[in-house]
Design an enzyme around this catalytic site. Structure first.
Site, PDB file in Angstrom:
ATOM      1  N   CYS A 186       0.845  -1.189   0.000  1.00 25.81           N
ATOM      2  CA  CYS A 186       0.000   0.000   0.000  1.00 25.81           C
ATOM      3  C   CYS A 186       0.880   1.239   0.000  1.00 25.81           C
ATOM      4  CB  CYS A 186      -0.898   0.000   1.233  1.00 25.81           C
ATOM      5  SG  CYS A 186      -1.999   1.434   1.356  1.00 25.81           S
ATOM      6  N   HIS A 214     -10.213   1.323   1.523  1.00 24.07           N
ATOM      7  CA  HIS A 214      -9.706   2.629   1.955  1.00 24.07           C
ATOM      8  C   HIS A 214     -10.866   3.592   2.232  1.00 24.07           C
ATOM      9  CE1 HIS A 214      -5.365   2.724   1.904  1.00 24.07           C
ATOM     10  NE2 HIS A 214      -5.293   2.214   0.690  1.00 24.07           N
ATOM     11  N   HIS A 230      -9.133  -3.514  -2.340  1.00 16.42           N
ATOM     12  CA  HIS A 230      -8.161  -2.711  -1.594  1.00 16.42           C
ATOM     13  C   HIS A 230      -8.566  -1.240  -1.584  1.00 16.42           C
ATOM     14  CE1 HIS A 230      -3.783  -1.847  -0.464  1.00 16.42           C
ATOM     15  NE2 HIS A 230      -4.258  -0.650  -0.765  1.00 16.42           N
ATOM     16  N   GLU A 231      -8.903  -0.702  -2.752  1.00 16.40           N
ATOM     17  CA  GLU A 231      -9.229   0.725  -2.836  1.00 16.40           C
ATOM     18  C   GLU A 231     -10.561   1.040  -2.176  1.00 16.40           C
ATOM     19  OE1 GLU A 231      -6.909   2.660  -3.538  1.00 16.40           O
ATOM     20  OE2 GLU A 231      -5.597   1.108  -4.322  1.00 16.40           O
TER      21      GLU A 231
END
Length: 215
Positions: A126, A172, A168-169
């Site tokens: 990351c 966030h 993953h995004e």
């Protein structure tokens, strides 16, 4: 107590970020903006400012370099992310990880749900946790819904490495880092990764470091 920057309208915050040249500064783990979640995009930025912000995110992602970048990673708690992956990897890695090229795209108000029960575990890093990687087990296939930067609906199934990127995004945007999902014993420095764990899959790392991969 919140600083004036914390209380600033998102449009003002983005204008402030775009006032300087070059890549936007990427926020590192430990900054509360990465943990507080995000506002759904609902016109907080006008179309011209949104386009400028998207282009700045893309430029910053390329400069880092990375294959995805979420607005909180540059200090903006807005439900927006960009992804792009040219996938310059050897054939054996492509086959093992399902890593295929992804064109540039903007994810606005995204959310995902698993398709099936299969999971895949690979090392992941990351831009907000520089210098480290760890094995994360994620859904092998997900359905992503949301919008693009023009307000058009997105409803698409992603598999393999693209599925990992969108998870993953999107995480966030919910205040979650990949480390929250990672196998702690797999945590490796970039140097250790380069020396030991460049194999297409993390089986050797699991055996040597003492953790189990999902079945």
């Amino acid at each position: 107590m919140a600083s004036p920057r914390d209380r600033a309208p998102l449009g003002d915050l983005v204008e402030e970020l775009l006032a300087t040249d070059g890549p936007l500064p990427i926020v590192a783990a430990g900054d509360p903006v990465l943990r507080q979640g995000t506002e759904r995009f609902d016109g907080q930025l006008d179309s011209a400012l949104l386009a400028r912000f998207v282009e700045a995110l893309r430029f910053t992602m390329h400069a880092a370099p990375g294959v995805g970048l979420a607005a909180p990673q540059v200090g903006v708690p807005l439900r927006l992310a960009v992804i792009e992956d040219p996938a310059p990897v050897p054939e054996e890695v492509r086959l093992a990880r399902g890593r295929v090229p992804q064109p540039f795209r903007v994810l606005v108000n995204p959310s995902y749900e698993p398709v099936g029960t299969a999971r895949a575990a690979f090392f992941e890093g990351c831009l907000s946790v520089p210098g480290w990687q760890a094995v994360v087990a994620r859904h092998a296939e997900v359905r992503l819904t949301g919008e693009d930067e023009h307000g058009r609906p997105v409803d698409e199934v992603f598999t393999g490495w693209p599925a990992r990127i969108v998870q993953h995004e999107t995480d966030h945007l919910d205040g979650m880092l990949y480390l929250d999902r990672a196998e702690p014993r797999s945590l490796s420095s970039n140097e250790a990764m380069a020396q030991r764990w460049t194999q297409p899959t993390p089986q050797e790392a699991a055996a040597s470091l003492g953790f189990e991969l999902p079945r």
